[in-house]
Design an enzyme around this catalytic site. Structure first.
Site, PDB file in Angstrom:
ATOM      1  N   LYS A   6       0.822  -1.219   0.000  1.00 35.49           N
ATOM      2  CA  LYS A   6       0.000   0.000   0.000  1.00 35.49           C
ATOM      3  C   LYS A   6       0.853   1.266   0.000  1.00 35.49           C
ATOM      4  CE  LYS A   6      -4.332  -1.552   0.635  1.00 35.49           C
ATOM      5  NZ  LYS A   6      -5.121  -1.014   1.700  1.00 35.49           N
ATOM      6  N   CYS A  13     -20.136  39.696   4.327  1.00 34.07           N
ATOM      7  CA  CYS A  13     -18.844  39.180   3.867  1.00 34.07           C
ATOM      8  C   CYS A  13     -17.828  39.345   4.992  1.00 34.07           C
ATOM      9  CB  CYS A  13     -18.399  39.964   2.636  1.00 34.07           C
ATOM     10  SG  CYS A  13     -16.695  39.635   2.172  1.00 34.07           S
TER      11      CYS A  13
END
Ligand code: I6G
Length: 681
Positions: free
Chosen positions: A321, A415
């Protein structure tokens, strides 16, 4: 404690708990295609069980997950009992474990003779068994618990690369082939992008997308999914014989029309395996599909038979792996970032964690809907994923580890950078700051886009420098970049005189550009490279684009009403037209005259379809495609019998193999450059 130790009631309870945990995770993974843990955590849990059972062999029960491979099939599909059990693979995570594997093989075979292995990438998809009877596809089944899988024949038949009938002759009467069904990365990204736009559920990774697509009850849905297959071996074979080496079996399967991974190689010994692992690892990001490691198999089938198998895995194969692409970490904060077009994107600030070799401390949550769907909250334990060059993302919350009752996250009304209202048009997934270029965040991001490589390509103008130039008030608009002096630049952090001089030279040379790059650099919503090129091809200059009505704009191939509206609304703003005017008049940004594509007959690629693959050295793939279009051709994504040429760079993989097998002529990058030179493009 030593193997074979006596067990107590506590130990028994611990064992039952471990088994139950693993079963639950396997159910989530195999049946629901919604794993709760990253693979690496699951592997750890499973290893714990194996260690436990080694210590207390008297406890092992026949229904232990160690004795099984997967879980029971889903109710919606007919059950298929595999003709031969479908096994899993033992895993290695280090070089040492690969050497250990070879040592065990040598011991069992009572030899020290060099071993020949067939090595292949380990695709991250869904395992499949397909039975061919007299060359016809009879049945396809998922792995299920290894003994019994689900009948997904109708779905598998929709995958174009799965032959319904084998080519050639000499097929065994019955032949079961096994492989991996996967979703190529580009298809996965496109599928998720569509789902995200439509506010639908996205898949956490290509493997879940492949497994989920394969297990649709309606095959017409599977048919729309970009699935592909690589066959990696055979199961039962009756009424016929196959070659005696695994690598030759795969070659034979290819001759019969089955798709085999083009990266498979034959190597000698553990050292050969490790070289292969490193070489595939180095190219992992460039492969068009995701892999999570490589598989080594002893190539000689006689030796495979001699070695046999343990309950769940063959002794002659090993999965090696790669470092995991998913890890667990905790969310320290959730912030909202404002992008170039004002999009307000939630971002998770994470406790730093190393994912596939890179320390990740931020991960995108894409948009507010996805944040709410995943229900990520501050303090949560989450799975974070980083694959290739894609921005790290939060895959899911490990809800069992949530403590207390952390507050739900909500979209800010203002914002966070400029305080303007955040608006979210009806039906849109994305919320936006309404501040436009008043918002410093949008200004910075627009400037970063303007100077980026595919736009005006101002080398050395990095993100931190733009932040400083905007914060100090020196730069507000694109045109201000061309008004900077060397002395001003030299005052910025980490800017010596020399780098300021270099940057001044880069700014000067950015004035010489192309019309498509200039259009792209303006950062008009939804005008990417391809649309910019189409606009340039159609209008040949900027003036007619500034003046074009939405109807005229929609005459351009690829421009629909939404894009036309974005272009019109950009050009309607007086300050945008002023900036364009300043760039062209005051700062002499210019490009060579852009001609309409010449009459077909004059162009070398007229009516030709060309696929670009591999890594190019003098240009990007996008630039090569642009060049192909300028030479009259059409750039396409996949190789078929209709492809006229394949343009292949370094490490061209499956597309090159396919082109060769179909007899499609292959061009090199040098060939393309020669043609461009000849046609002075
Ligand atoms: O070659 C292989 C690739 C992937 C495999 C395999 C696999 O499982 C995901 N599994 C087995 C049991 C074998 N080869 C033999």
């Amino acid at each position: 404690m030593s193997p074979g130790a006596k067990s107590s009631a506590d130990t028994l309870r611990q064992y039952e708990q471990l088994k139950a945990d693993i079963e639950r995770h396997q159910y989530q993974y195999y049946v629901l295609s919604e794993p709760l843990l990253p693979d690496i955590e699951f592997d750890r849990l499973f290893q714990q069980l194996l260690d436990f059972e080694q210590q207390y062999p008297d406890l092992i029960t026949a229904d232990s997950p160690s004795q099984r491979v997967g879980v029971k099939p889903h109710d919606g599909f007919a059950e298929v009992v595999h003709l031969q059990r479908m096994l899993s693979l033992d895993n290695a995570f280090s070089d040492e474990q690969v050497y250990d594997f070879e040592r065990r093989v040598h011991d069992r075979l009572n030899t020290v003779a060099p071993i020949r292995y067939s090595a292949e990438p380990k695709l991250d998809g869904a395992a499949i068994s397909i039975v061919y009877e007299k060359g016809q596809l009879l049945r396809a089944a998922t792995r299920g618990d290894g003994q019994t899988g689900e009948d997904v024949t109708h779905n598998v038949k929709t995958i174009a690369s799965v032959p319904l009938r084998l080519l050639g002759d000499g097929h065994p009467d019955v032949m079961e082939v096994r492989g991996e069904i996967f979703m190529p990365s580009a298809g996965f990204e496109a599928l998720n992008a569509r789902a995200r736009k439509a506010g639908e559920k996205v898949f956490a990774n290509p493997r879940n997308a492949a497994a989920g697509s394969l297990r649709q009850l309606d095959p017409s849905i599977t048919a729309q999914r970009p699935l592909d297959i690589f066959i990696y071996g055979v199961g039962v074979v009756e009424g016929g014989a196959l070659p005696g080496f695994h690598s030759e079996v795969l070659q034979q399967l290819q001759v019969w029309g089955l798709k085999v991974c083009p990266e498979i190689d034959v190597v000698m010994g553990a050292d050969g395996c490790l070289n292969y692992y490193r070489s595939i690892g180095a190219r992992r990001e460039a492969l068009p599909y995701e892999i999570d490691g490589v598989v080594y198999k002893i190539d000689d089938c006689d030796l495979q038979r001699k070695l046999g198998q343990v309950s769940r895995a063959p002794r002659w194969a090993l999965a090696h792996k790669f470092p995991a692409q998913e890890q667990l970490t905790t969310v320290k904060d959730i912030a909202f970032q404002v992008g170039r077009t004002g999009a307000v994107t939630p971002v998770a600030r994470l406790a730093p964690v190393s994912v596939a070799g890179v320390v990740v401390s931020n991960a995108t949550l894409h948009n507010i809907d996805e944040l709410l769907r995943k229900d990520v909250r501050v303090g949560d334990t989450v799975i974070v994923r980083r694959a290739g060059d894609v921005i790290p993302e939060v895959v899911r919350v490990v809800i069992e580890r949530r403590s207390g009752n952390p507050a739900e996250v909500t979209l800010p009304e203002q914002c966070p950078v400029c305080g303007s209202d955040v608006v979210r048009p009806e039906g849109e997934a994305v919320a936006r700051c309404s501040g436009g270029l008043v918002c410093p965040a949008q200004r910075k991001e627009s400037l970063k886009h303007f100077v980026s490589r595919k736009a005006l390509d101002v080398e050395g103008m990095g993100s931190k420098l733009i932040d400083q130039l905007v914060d100090s008030g020196r730069v507000s608009h694109f045109s201000d970049l061309f008004a900077l002096s060397g002395a001003e630049l030299a005052q910025m952090d980490r800017m010596g005189e020399k780098s300021a001089d270099n940057l001044m030279a880069a700014i000067e040379s950015a004035k010489h550009t192309t019309l498509p790059k200039f259009l792209y650099a303006l950062g008009i919503r939804e005008v990417g490279e391809a649309t910019a090129l189409s606009l340039a091809n159609y209008f040949c200059d900027i003036e007619p684009i500034i003046l074009a009505s939405t109807d005229e704009l929609q005459e351009v191939p690829d421009v629909g009403p939404v894009v036309a509206e974005h272009i019109r609304s950009f050009m309607n703003q007086a300050h945008n037209r002023e900036v364009i005017n300043d760039l062209l008049q005051q700062y002499n940004v210019h490009w060579p005259k852009f001609d309409k594509p010449r009459a077909d007959a004059e162009l070398p690629f007229s009516d030709k379809t060309i696929v670009v693959t591999g890594t190019l050295s003098a240009m990007s793939r996008a630039e090569a495609k642009e060049a192909i279009q300028q030479l009259g051709g059409k750039a396409s994504g996949s190789v078929s019998a209709k492809t006229d040429y394949l343009l292949a760079g370094a490490n061209a993989g499956s597309k090159l193999a396919k082109a060769e097998s179909l007899g499609v002529p292959v061009l090199s990058e040098e060939d393309l450059l020669d043609i461009l030179n000849k046609h002075r493009i």
